[in-house]
Structure formats: structure tokens, C-alpha cells
Design an enzyme around this catalytic site. Structure first.
Site, PDB file in Angstrom:
ATOM      1  CB  ILE A 117      -0.984   0.017   1.181  1.00  0.00           C
ATOM      2  CG1 ILE A 117      -0.242  -0.058   2.530  1.00  0.00           C
ATOM      3  CG2 ILE A 117      -1.988  -1.121   1.051  1.00  0.00           C
ATOM      4  CD1 ILE A 117      -1.170   0.081   3.733  1.00  0.00           C
ATOM      5  N   GLY A 118       2.173   1.109  -0.137  1.00  0.00           N
ATOM      6  CA  GLY A 118       3.018   2.283  -0.331  1.00  0.00           C
ATOM      7  C   GLY A 118       3.851   2.722   0.852  1.00  0.00           C
ATOM      8  N   GLY A 119       3.989   1.883   1.871  1.00  0.00           N
ATOM      9  CA  GLY A 119       4.784   2.265   3.034  1.00  0.00           C
ATOM     10  C   GLY A 119       6.225   2.603   2.696  1.00  0.00           C
ATOM     11  CD  GLN A 161       8.383 -17.456  -8.427  1.00  0.00           C
ATOM     12  OE1 GLN A 161       7.388 -17.475  -7.741  1.00  0.00           O
ATOM     13  NE2 GLN A 161       8.992 -18.557  -8.838  1.00  0.00           N
ATOM     14  CB  CYS A 221       6.970 -11.466   6.719  1.00  0.00           C
ATOM     15  SG  CYS A 221       5.201 -11.345   7.142  1.00  0.00           S
TER      16      CYS A 221
END
Length: 387
Positions: free
Chosen positions: A28-30, A72, A93
Site C-alpha cells: 500500500i506504499g509504506g 518470478q 514474511c
């Protein structure tokens, strides 16, 4: 490599030419907000993310839709055409979380990150800087070993950190792993910590005056310099919830799939049935508290282990959790933090917003997968700093 890397901005015809940056797993653009907040003169020449909903949010806030598709499928020539000086990466993560299977590089969600790392070795214009963000646990994974192996083979120096917003004055416990890498032709401002893993941001040249010496300090010590949670709250929700502290599980379940325009302040109230069942496992904070727990992507879907709940009753002072009875819990006026408040604790700017069609649960999920601008911005400033 047959050709030299792209010229550094200082060598370009225009002395102030911006760094060219590629953003992978842009969410979301962090990361982009962090780059903007860092003060670095940089241009994001492309962003990549496979999540269609996250790309809706990114496009709403930056006016550019990330390249959507499986990373990929990218080739070395695809990446060469951007001639990017830096890559910013926040890969999935899940392969490294304590709650997961910890399959590391054998997890399919790790394949794309490993693929683009290996592409660097076949590029004519590989990046000169890398920034990688992930959960604590990544640093002991075999994926981390592959990252360091590739960077070493390409003559990069690395500086690694495990840092939390608490160390930057934000009342939010969210320790994360960061890898900063520079080609040996460039220098870090503090080369004495090359190839080391640090748990303190004190080596950063422009770190906050409130920065602490080590995250390993007791959190009570770190809390002293943090702002109170009150500074990150939406006041109109506080006032409304305090007037009406009743909600049912049915209300709660319905609200999760609704958009903000279809919900009200009462939808943040924790239902009595959840307090009865999970009260002992809830992390409860107050407006004057100076620490709250990490919000995960499952916040608002579950109450156990997904993030803190806020006590809103003005008639109750903070009480140690072990001293609270069920009747006391029920009187605290417990509510969830709103998506805007979670964004505030991630240090997103006030201009950040979600498109109208994004549901509550989708908002919480994407915020839970994002990062802390307060931590990443000074790290990026340090990474891009030239000597």
C-alpha cells in the site's frame, strides 16, 4: 559484466539528478512514503506487486498503478531497462514468522525474492544499493544466507538492523529486520559497522534525538521517550464510543466485510462475548499509554495476539492486567483501533487513504503487512547518504 553500472547522480550531467529506484512488493506504499519522508532526492521508476487490492490503494495515493504480476517472471533484461540505482524490497514474511511453518527458502512465497536476487548476477546494470525489510527471524533463515552470499559475490557491504518504532518515539512495538547494502564503490557513513547486525540506530547519521541505545532495553525505559497513544487517535471515535459501549458479535462480524461508508464508530466496540472468551489474552492499552502491540493482518478478525485494544472509559484509570476481573474488563469500554489510527502508528501521512470499496478487514490486513515510516525513513536517508 560487459558494461559499467549506470552513473551515480553526482557523475551525471545534472548534478542534482535523482536516484532511480525500483520498489518490489510495494503493497500500500509504506516504502514509498518512507522514501519521500527520508528527504532523499529519488524517483520511483517502477513498483511491483501481485496483489490487485493493494495496487488499488497504491494507485489511489500515488497516481501510479504498480506493475501487477508474478515477480518470478521478470528477467535480467527486464530489470536492466530501468537502470535503477537502488532496489527497495519488502518480500513476504510468512516463510519466517514464528507462527508459520518456517520453511524459509522452501516456502513458495520466498521463490520470487530468491529469483530476483539471483538475477542481479546476470544484469548489465545491477543496482548499487539494496534495502530489504522483513520480520525478525529472517536473519537466521537460509534465505538470509542466500541474500548475503549474492551480495558478497557482487562486492557489496551490508549493515543489518533489528529496530522498532519504540526507538523512534512512536508508542508501537513492532521490531523488524532491515538489511542495508551498498556496492563497495560507495561507502556507508559509518563503515566500522559493515557486515554487522545491530539492535540500535545510534550509528545513523540523522537519527532522532529520542533514539535509545538498544532495543534490548526494557520497554518501560523506551516508553519514557515515546509520545502517548492519545496523539495517534481519532478523537471523534473516542467521544462516540464512550457514549455507547454495547455491541454484539453479529454486529462485529457484519462490520468486517463493510466499507467505511457503511459503518459507524460503534463498529469498533469489542463485543461482550469476545471479552468473556478472550479477556485474559487481550492486550489492553489506554490513551495515556506509551506502548501498544504490533497489529497483524488478522486484527479485527481475531482479538488474541493480533494487536492491542483501547480502553475508552473516562471513569477508569490504567490497571495492571493481572488485577482486572471480567466485570472490570466489561467496564473499560474496549474498542479496536481504527484503520486510520493503525496507519498513524505506522507513521503514514495524514493524506493517506483507502479507496471507498476497500472493506474494514482488507484495510487492517494490508496495514498489518506494511511497515513503519518512522523507522524506514531514517534508514533510507542513511543508506542513500553520500560521503
Amino acid at each position: 559484466m560487459d558494461q559499467p553500472p549506470p552513473p551515480r547522480p553526482s557523475e551525471a550531467m545534472e548534478a542534482q539528478a535523482p536516484w532511480r529506484v525500483l520498489e518490489f512488493y510495494s503493497g500500500i506504499g509504506g516504502m514509498r512514503y518512507s522514501l519521500a519522508s527520508s528527504g532523499v532526492r529519488a524517483e520511483v521508476v517502477e513498483a511491483f506487486d501481485i496483489n490487485d487490492v493493494a495496487n488499488d490503494v497504491y494507485e489511489r495515493n500515488f497516481g501510479h498503478r504498480p506493475c501487477q504480476g508474478n515477480i518470478q517472471t521478470l528477467t535480467a533484461s527486464d530489470l536492466d531497462k530501468y537502470k535503477a540505482h537502488a532496489w527497495l524490497l519488502s518480500p513476504p514474511c510468512q516463510p519466517y514468522t514464528r507462527q508459520g511453518l518456517q520453511k524459509h527458502s522452501a516456502d513458495a512465497r520466498a521463490f520470487s525474492f530468491i529469483k530476483i536476487l539471483n538475477l542481479m548476477q546476470n544484469m548489465n546494470f545491477p543496482p548499487q544499493m539494496l534495502f530489504v525489510e522483513n520480520v525478525v527471524g529472517f536473519e537466521v533463515s537460509d534465505t538470509h544466507d542466500q541474500l548475503i552470499e549474492v551480495l558478497s559475490s557482487l562486492n557489496f557491504n551490508t549493515q543489518e538492523f533489528i529496530l522498532s518504532p519504540l526507538q523512534f518515539g512512536v508508542p508501537y512495538s513492532r521490531p523488524r529486520y532491515f538489511c542495508l547494502a551498498k556496492h563497495e564503490s560507495m561507502c556507508f557513513h559509518n563503515p566500522s559497522v559493515n557486515n554487522k547486525l545491530l539492535r540500535t540506530p545510534t550509528c545513523l547519521t540523522l537519527n532522532s534525538s529520542t533514539t535509545q541505545n538498544s532495543y534490548e532495553q526494557n520497554e518501560d525505559v523506551l516508553e519514557v521517550v515515546c509520545k502517548p497513544i492519545r496523539d495517534f487517535l481519532e478523537i471523534h471515535i473516542m467521544d462516540t464510543v464512550d457514549q455507547d459501549c454495547s455491541a454484539t458479535t453479529s454486529d462485529f462480524e457484519k462490520a468486517g466485510g463493510c466499507t467505511p461508508s457503511e459503518t459507524g464508530s460503534h463498529d469498533y466496540i469489542v463485543p461482550l462475548s469476545l471479552i468473556e472468551r478472550w479477556g485474559n489474552a487481550m492486550d489492553i492499552v489506554y490513551p495515556e499509554s506509551k506502548r501498544c502491540c504490533c497489529f497483524t493482518k488478522s486484527y479485527y478478525r481475531y482479538v488474541k495476539g493480533t494487536g492491542s485494544l483501547l480502553a475508552t472509559s473516562k471513569d477508569h484509570k490504567p490497571v495492571p492486567k493481572e488485577n482486572l476481573e471480567f466485570s472490570s474488563l466489561n467496564e473499560l469500554g474496549l474498542r479496536f483501533f481504527s484503520p486510520r489510527e493503525v496507519a498513524n502508528l505506522h507513521s503514514f501521512p495524514s493524506s493517506f487513504c483507502f479507496p471507498d470499496h476497500i472493506s474494514f478487514r482488507q484495510q487492517y490486513a494490508m496495514l498489518g503487512n506494511s511497515l513503519s515510516v518512522a523507522v524506514v525513513a531514517p534508514l533510507l536517508h542513511y543508506l542513500f547518504a553520500e560521503i
